[in-house]
Design a protein around this motif. Structure first.
Motif, PDB file in Angstrom:
ATOM      1  N   GLN A  31       0.804  -1.223   0.000  1.00  0.00           N
ATOM      2  CA  GLN A  31       0.000   0.000   0.000  1.00  0.00           C
ATOM      3  C   GLN A  31       0.839   1.276   0.000  1.00  0.00           C
ATOM      4  OE1 GLN A  31      -1.103  -2.652   2.227  1.00  0.00           O
ATOM      5  NE2 GLN A  31      -2.378  -3.144   0.456  1.00  0.00           N
ATOM      6  N   SER A  32       2.148   1.134  -0.091  1.00  0.00           N
ATOM      7  CA  SER A  32       2.999   2.322   0.077  1.00  0.00           C
ATOM      8  C   SER A  32       2.982   3.216  -1.157  1.00  0.00           C
ATOM      9  CB  SER A  32       4.432   1.880   0.343  1.00  0.00           C
ATOM     10  OG  SER A  32       4.968   1.318  -0.853  1.00  0.00           O
ATOM     11  N   MET A  33       3.489   4.414  -0.995  1.00  0.00           N
ATOM     12  CA  MET A  33       3.633   5.314  -2.142  1.00  0.00           C
ATOM     13  C   MET A  33       4.576   4.711  -3.183  1.00  0.00           C
ATOM     14  SD  MET A  33       3.822   9.014  -0.200  1.00  0.00           S
ATOM     15  CE  MET A  33       3.931  10.033  -1.675  1.00  0.00           C
ATOM     16  N   MET A  34       5.581   3.990  -2.723  1.00  0.00           N
ATOM     17  CA  MET A  34       6.499   3.354  -3.673  1.00  0.00           C
ATOM     18  C   MET A  34       5.761   2.317  -4.523  1.00  0.00           C
ATOM     19  SD  MET A  34       9.883   1.000  -3.000  1.00  0.00           S
ATOM     20  CE  MET A  34      11.204   2.169  -2.780  1.00  0.00           C
ATOM     21  N   ALA A  35       4.922   1.526  -3.874  1.00  0.00           N
ATOM     22  CA  ALA A  35       4.151   0.517  -4.611  1.00  0.00           C
ATOM     23  C   ALA A  35       3.200   1.202  -5.588  1.00  0.00           C
ATOM     24  CB  ALA A  35       3.376  -0.367  -3.638  1.00  0.00           C
ATOM     25  N   GLU A  36       2.531   2.243  -5.110  1.00  0.00           N
ATOM     26  CA  GLU A  36       1.563   2.943  -5.952  1.00  0.00           C
ATOM     27  C   GLU A  36       2.241   3.565  -7.177  1.00  0.00           C
ATOM     28  OE1 GLU A  36      -1.467   2.756  -5.860  1.00  0.00           O
ATOM     29  OE2 GLU A  36      -2.221   4.436  -7.039  1.00  0.00           O
ATOM     30  N   ARG A  37       3.376   4.164  -6.945  1.00  0.00           N
ATOM     31  CA  ARG A  37       4.122   4.782  -8.042  1.00  0.00           C
ATOM     32  C   ARG A  37       4.492   3.736  -9.098  1.00  0.00           C
ATOM     33  NH1 ARG A  37       5.732   8.783 -11.385  1.00  0.00           N
ATOM     34  NH2 ARG A  37       7.945   8.712 -11.844  1.00  0.00           N
ATOM     35  N   ASN A  38       4.956   2.579  -8.624  1.00  0.00           N
ATOM     36  CA  ASN A  38       5.371   1.541  -9.565  1.00  0.00           C
ATOM     37  C   ASN A  38       4.201   0.884 -10.291  1.00  0.00           C
ATOM     38  OD1 ASN A  38       8.431   0.743  -9.695  1.00  0.00           O
ATOM     39  ND2 ASN A  38       8.034   1.527  -7.638  1.00  0.00           N
ATOM     40  N   ARG A  39       3.030   0.971  -9.675  1.00  0.00           N
ATOM     41  CA  ARG A  39       1.836   0.453 -10.323  1.00  0.00           C
ATOM     42  C   ARG A  39       1.559   1.211 -11.625  1.00  0.00           C
ATOM     43  NH1 ARG A  39      -1.395  -2.225  -6.797  1.00  0.00           N
ATOM     44  NH2 ARG A  39      -0.929  -0.860  -5.047  1.00  0.00           N
ATOM     45  N   HIS A  40       1.971   2.473 -11.689  1.00  0.00           N
ATOM     46  CA  HIS A  40       1.576   3.321 -12.815  1.00  0.00           C
ATOM     47  C   HIS A  40       2.703   3.627 -13.795  1.00  0.00           C
ATOM     48  CE1 HIS A  40      -2.207   3.784 -10.809  1.00  0.00           C
ATOM     49  NE2 HIS A  40      -1.585   4.150  -9.713  1.00  0.00           N
TER      50      HIS A  40
ATOM     51  N   VAL B 210       8.605  -4.590  -9.131  1.00  0.00           N
ATOM     52  CA  VAL B 210       7.335  -5.116  -9.628  1.00  0.00           C
ATOM     53  C   VAL B 210       7.552  -6.498 -10.208  1.00  0.00           C
ATOM     54  CG1 VAL B 210       5.530  -4.763 -11.366  1.00  0.00           C
ATOM     55  CG2 VAL B 210       6.443  -2.816 -10.091  1.00  0.00           C
ATOM     56  N   PRO B 211       6.762  -7.503  -9.853  1.00  0.00           N
ATOM     57  CA  PRO B 211       5.567  -7.408  -9.022  1.00  0.00           C
ATOM     58  C   PRO B 211       5.825  -7.620  -7.541  1.00  0.00           C
ATOM     59  CG  PRO B 211       5.718  -9.592  -9.945  1.00  0.00           C
ATOM     60  CD  PRO B 211       6.917  -8.833 -10.461  1.00  0.00           C
ATOM     61  N   ARG B 212       7.090  -7.836  -7.166  1.00  0.00           N
ATOM     62  CA  ARG B 212       7.389  -8.299  -5.821  1.00  0.00           C
ATOM     63  C   ARG B 212       6.731  -7.454  -4.717  1.00  0.00           C
ATOM     64  NH1 ARG B 212      13.040 -10.406  -3.397  1.00  0.00           N
ATOM     65  NH2 ARG B 212      12.606 -11.975  -4.952  1.00  0.00           N
ATOM     66  N   ILE B 213       6.767  -6.139  -4.873  1.00  0.00           N
ATOM     67  CA  ILE B 213       6.281  -5.287  -3.789  1.00  0.00           C
ATOM     68  C   ILE B 213       4.787  -5.500  -3.520  1.00  0.00           C
ATOM     69  CG2 ILE B 213       5.722  -3.224  -5.176  1.00  0.00           C
ATOM     70  CD1 ILE B 213       7.076  -1.587  -2.847  1.00  0.00           C
ATOM     71  N   PHE B 214       4.052  -5.900  -4.565  1.00  0.00           N
ATOM     72  CA  PHE B 214       2.611  -6.120  -4.392  1.00  0.00           C
ATOM     73  C   PHE B 214       2.326  -7.448  -3.694  1.00  0.00           C
ATOM     74  CE2 PHE B 214       2.956  -3.855  -8.611  1.00  0.00           C
ATOM     75  CZ  PHE B 214       2.747  -2.600  -8.076  1.00  0.00           C
ATOM     76  N   GLU B 215       3.334  -8.302  -3.649  1.00  0.00           N
ATOM     77  CA  GLU B 215       3.124  -9.658  -3.137  1.00  0.00           C
ATOM     78  C   GLU B 215       3.691  -9.874  -1.745  1.00  0.00           C
ATOM     79  OE1 GLU B 215       5.088 -11.706  -6.278  1.00  0.00           O
ATOM     80  OE2 GLU B 215       3.435 -11.413  -7.701  1.00  0.00           O
ATOM     81  N   LEU B 216       4.227  -8.820  -1.127  1.00  0.00           N
ATOM     82  CA  LEU B 216       4.835  -8.982   0.198  1.00  0.00           C
ATOM     83  C   LEU B 216       3.776  -9.340   1.241  1.00  0.00           C
ATOM     84  CD1 LEU B 216       7.289  -5.922   0.218  1.00  0.00           C
ATOM     85  CD2 LEU B 216       7.879  -8.343  -0.087  1.00  0.00           C
ATOM     86  N   GLY B 217       4.015 -10.436   1.952  1.00  0.00           N
ATOM     87  CA  GLY B 217       3.094 -10.860   3.002  1.00  0.00           C
ATOM     88  C   GLY B 217       3.390 -10.134   4.308  1.00  0.00           C
TER      89      GLY B 217
END
Ligand SMILES: [Zn+2]
Length: 1014
Positions: free
Chosen positions: A77-86, A95-102
């Protein structure tokens, strides 16, 4: 040769201005960290105490301070994740690792308790930034002590920091502690951590790290208890075990004049320790598997440090550690993290770059978040110099950096160097601006103020900003002090604009001056927007060279040049043209502008008098920055009815596909000298040809049209083969922004076509390809959406015949093709669909044929046209056919169903890379089934029951010559080889055997041909 025309330095140039000049910013904040942390290795967590003394050297009263909590970036949910989403080209490490962190893989830093001078303070955390409202203001010149207890979870390695890196390092600990943000004359720099990079006050780090005893640790600073920790740090370096036994060890590090602290730990590390002649100690930590390459650091590190120290100022710290850690190469003060699995060249190159950062990042602490071009560009520049020295290459070349800038400008993703690092539109745009752009700026400054003064500038920057934080205008000031010329214009353009550099020579005019010399006027033109002074060299008739420097009037001076150079009349930047008149001892025969390749000039075709040409026999043209590349070769061919032909072909191209040209001429002597008489009079009625039928030709020109965007291109082509003439004007472009990085490609194209057949004696009706002698004029539009091999293409053609004998039909038709592929284990599944609808009176060459390409498409395929012409009745009974690649194939063996409309599909399962042998690699085997129908009448007639819907199934094989690596040189030269996909089909089942004059649906049947593109 020109390169060896050395620049002799005039040593009389003085540094103007006081040598001890300081910048306007005389103050900077200072920190002293005392930390005591315990790594809870079983849970990958940290428990820490931090005592931070903050010295406010600013003239301002501070009522709040900011901390960075970098680990908070590593969660979905971080700004870093959001930035990389776009981002169109996200970092593959994120990407995609940051979206999959448990939950136990994310990172976090939690401040459990914070006091200022013993009084609790309140704070707010958003993402990676903590804002602290002070209990009492910190007055100018005063200091405060912040005491903190924090708890952190080490994230699974995502970017730069974390546990369990890809190559097996347990802990790569960067950005691991709550870190005070930078406050400078422009205020706070509490940038959220999006990915790049860092800016922090200098200070002292006194750090105690407790972790399980088996870990070997390397980091910023000097180990204070070497004999206690052992692991190669002790007095007896060979002893690898810790001196004290026990479950855990506390490592005590101490560092001064640094703005960060990083460390890495792994129980398997080999610790290679050595000291160079200057007394700098190196610690190299790596896993045993990589020892073969990593042990070279013993030679490389001292050599690199010695070179960089001699050129730019001594390495100021007592030790340097290179740890196999992290996710690439990343610099920290006195330590760098580099991934392990590298070739010697890659490890040396990365080590040189990261070590160079100790100067530009470590010693000179520029703001990396706002001005990445300083640390990355300068590190690139000086490490390129160091690498050339260490590997014995002599003079370093920065042409690759300049070329990267040219490429990024060409493809529209270049952004100004001063763009804040996290705010670039693409990752690639950041990389080019920061690395290549910064390196180019340094190189170009050498062009403007001379190479020796550029080196002096770098040294002076290091000297003046030792452990300080310069801004871009500070670097400009140093350059002006060192060179004595005005440089505002240089830095303003290079830092804040994406403008092209393009200078050219228009004319060289010489006449004798009456006293044995020559008065020469050189006319120059600035084609791009960037304004620069100009260096040029004149080649004289007697073999000598004369250098000329043309400064800008706004420089208020010129660079120091060797005595034998001529300084031309200064150029006011408001004129795009400028003439310089010089007197020469001999007649000049040629002039070269920027001959040492020191500017990112987008077109060097105009940098010389005459067009620089690089012609090669029997080679494809290779895009080249310095010259127009031309490949030429002879041609030979045989065709039924024409005999043998001889000819020649040339293709040319310039950098990044500018001005692609093709010229071909082919002569059929028997037709030419036989006054056009066919060698096959039996295949009338089109046999009354002329001598002109004995000459085939092709000319084409294709070039980008930048005013319509980076991917717009226009082309013109005219070609005649066997008496059939085609003229085409085309325009095409890609749609959408940031196209270079998008897997999805959308393309539109518009064409205007004129076709005229005078003598289709090869493809007469009896020879199966009825290209009637007709003029057709048509306009087409196409739209393509593609993602890899998957695509949908729509095209529309409108037009009609303009035959002398009256109207023979229209060319009006619509075609939709779709291809979808999917991996099926070791195989690949492909579904293809084609729908074609046409107007009434369609000219025969466009008629749809079930299993076969249309006559026109077959003709357009260079391989089929050329090979088919060599055979007598090549396509008869499908024994050599232009296969459409969609629908059933079998009906080629009988009377091919033909009609204005077509609906056809095919499913195929194909092998992929069955053979690794390069000669067999283009071979694939398939099983397939096709179905389809062609019909006349209305579009809705497709639903009529009495239509000949036909299907088949079978197996086959293809051999795609274009993929034949050993012949790549020849394929790149040849239209025939590059379109030659041989196919064999064995339709063992057909739904309509009567179409083939057979009784059984099952049977052994075969056909071969060339598969045309769908
Ligand atoms: Zn770097």
């Amino acid at each position: 040769m020109l390169r060896t025309t050395s620049i002799v330095v005039l040593t009389c140039i003085l540094i103007s201005g006081p040598a001890s000049a300081q910048t306007a910013i005389e103050w900077q904040q200072r920190v002293r960290y005392e930390m005591d942390v315990t790594l809870l290795a079983d849970r990958h967590q940290l428990q820490g105490e931090q005592r931070l003394t903050y010295y406010n050297n600013s003239p301002d009263t501070l009522r709040e301070v900011f901390y960075h909590l970098y680990f908070n970036a590593f969660n979905p949910q971080s700004m870093m994740a959001e930035r990389n989403r776009h981002l169109p080209d996200p970092d593959p490490r994120v990407v995609p690792r940051i979206f999959e962190l448990g939950p136990d893989e994310i990172g976090y830093q939690r401040v459990e308790h914070l006091t200022q001078n013993g009084r609790p303070v309140s704070f707010d955390v958003y993402d990676t930034v903590m804002q602290v409202t002070l209990a009492e203001p910190i007055l100018p010149g005063d200091s405060s002590v912040f005491e903190m207890r924090f708890h952190a979870q080490v994230p699974l390695m995502t970017r730069r920091t974390g546990r369990d890196s890809n190559d097996g390092i347990d802990y790569s600990m960067a950005q691991w502690y709550p870190k005070m943000a930078q406050y400078d004359h422009t205020g706070w720099h509490a940038d959220p951590y999006i990915g790049r990079e860092f800016y922090a006050p200098y200070g002292t780090f006194d750090v105690r790290i407790t972790l399980p005893a088996e870990y070997v640790v390397g980091g910023t600073g000097v180990v204070q208890n070497p004999d206690e920790v052992g692991h190669g740090y002790g007095t007896h370096a060979s002893s690898s075990a810790p001196a004290t036994s026990g479950d855990s060890l506390t490592w005590h590090f101490y560092a001064e004049n640094v703005h960060d602290f990083a460390w890495a730990a792994d129980p398997e590390y080999i610790h290679d320790r050595f000291t160079d002649q200057q007394g700098i100690t190196y610690h190299v930590l790596y896993l045993p598997a990589y020892a073969e390459v990593w042990k070279n650091q013993r030679t490389w590190l001292p050599a690199l440090t010695e070179f960089l120290g001699a050129r730019y100022g001594r390495y100021p710290y007592p030790q340097f550690t290179v740890a196999q850690a992290g996710d690439g190469g990343m610099e920290y003060p006195m330590v760098t993290f580099i991934t392990g699995n590298r070739s010697p060249g890659s490890l040396l190159g990365t080590t040189a770059h990261e070590l160079a950062h100790e100067w530009f990042y470590g010693i000179v602490g520029s703001n990396e978040a706002d001005y990445a071009w300083i640390d990355e560009g300068f590190a690139n520049y000086i490490s390129t110099e160091a690498l050339a020295h260490v590997s014995g290459q002599g003079e370093a070349s920065h042409a690759n950096a300049l070329l990267s800038v040219v490429r990024a400008r060409r493809y529209g993703f270049f952004e100004p160097l001063n763009t804040p690092s996290d705010w670039f539109e693409t990752n690639s745009g950041y990389s080019v601006a920061a690395y290549a752009g910064g390196e180019s700026l340094v190189e170009m400054l050498g062009y403007v103020i001379s190479e020796p003064l550029r080196e002096q500038w770098l040294r002076e920057v290091v000297r003046r900003f030792l452990f300080r934080h310069p801004h871009p205008h500070d670097l400009e000031k140093v350059a002006e002090d060192v060179s004595g010329v005005q440089l505002d214009w240089f830095f303003s353009q290079l830092l804040n604009t994406p403008w092209d550099v393009d200078y050219g020579i228009r004319d060289l005019d010489s006449r004798p001056d009456g006293s044995g010399g020559w008065t020469t006027t050189i006319s120059l033109k600035r084609h791009g927007r960037t304004v620069l002074p100009v260096d040029l060299v004149l080649e004289l008739e007697d073999g000598r060279y004369q250098w000329v420097n043309v400064p800008l009037t706004i420089m208020a001076g010129h660079k120091p040049v060797p005595e034998n150079w001529i300084i031309g009349e200064p150029w006011p930047w408001t004129s795009s043209e400028h003439a310089v008149t010089v007197t020469l001892p001999a007649r000049p025969v040629k002039a070269y502008l920027d001959p040492l390749l020191m500017t990112p000039d987008v077109s060097r075709l105009n940098n010389e008098t005459g067009i620089p040409l690089n012609a090669a026999f029997l080679q494809p043209p290779v895009p080249n920055w310095l010259a127009y590349s031309l490949g030429y070769r002879p041609l030979g061919q045989y065709a039924q009815g024409y005999g043998f032909a001889l000819g020649a072909q040339a293709r040319g191209t310039y950098l990044f596909d500018y001005l692609q040209t093709k010229a071909m001429v082919k002569v059929w002597p028997q037709v030419l000298f036989g006054e056009g008489e066919s060698l096959r009079p039996e295949i009338g009625p089109f046999t009354d040809g002329s001598a002109g039928d004995g000459i085939d030709y092709e000319v084409s020109l294709r070039s980008p049209v930048e005013r319509f965007g980076p991917f717009a291109e226009a082309s013109f082509s005219s070609q005649k083969h066997f008496g059939y003439l085609q003229n085409e004007l085309a325009f095409q472009t890609r749609l959408g922004q940031r196209l270079l990085f998008s897997a999805l490609e959308r393309r539109i194209a518009f064409t205007i076509n004129h076709r005229y057949g005078t003598d289709p004696r090869i493809y007469s009706p009896t020879a199966f390809l009825p290209l009637y002698p007709e003029h057709t004029l048509s306009a087409g539009a196409g739209y393509l959406v593609a993602r890899g091999k998957n695509r949908v293409r729509l095209s529309v053609e409108l037009g009609s015949s303009l035959s002398d004998d009256g109207f023979t039909g229209t060319t009006t038709r619509m075609l939709a093709d779709a291809v979808q592929t999917a991996p099926l284990g070791p195989f690949r599944g492909t579904a293809k669909l084609r729908l074609g609808l046409s107007g009434r009176d369609l000219v025969p060459s466009r008629l749809n044929r079930l299993g076969l390409a249309t006559v026109l498409d077959a003709w357009q395929n260079d391989a089929f046209r050329t090979l088919g012409a060599a055979f007598d009745d090549a396509v008869e009974n499908g024994r050599f056919a232009p296969l459409a690649g969609v629908g059933p194939a079998a009906y080629v063996l009988g009377t091919v169903p033909t009609g204005r409309h077509i609906l056809a599909g095919r499913l195929e399962v194909s092998t992929t890379g069955l053979f690794s042998n390069p000669w067999l690699a283009p071979f694939d085997a398939q099983i397939y089934s096709g179905i389809g129908e062609v019909w006349d009448g209305t579009m809705t007639d497709v639903f009529r029951n009495d239509l000949p819907l036909a299907a088949d199934a079978g197996f086959g094989a293809t051999y795609d010559v274009a993929r034949l690596a050993p012949l790549s040189r020849w394929i790149a030269q040849s239209d025939v080889l590059s379109t030659l996909r041989l196919a064999a089909r064995f339709p063992v089942w057909v739904s309509k055997p009567d179409y083939l004059d057979e009784d059984d649906q099952f049977g052994f049947r075969w056909l071969i041909g060339i598969e045309t593109d769908l």
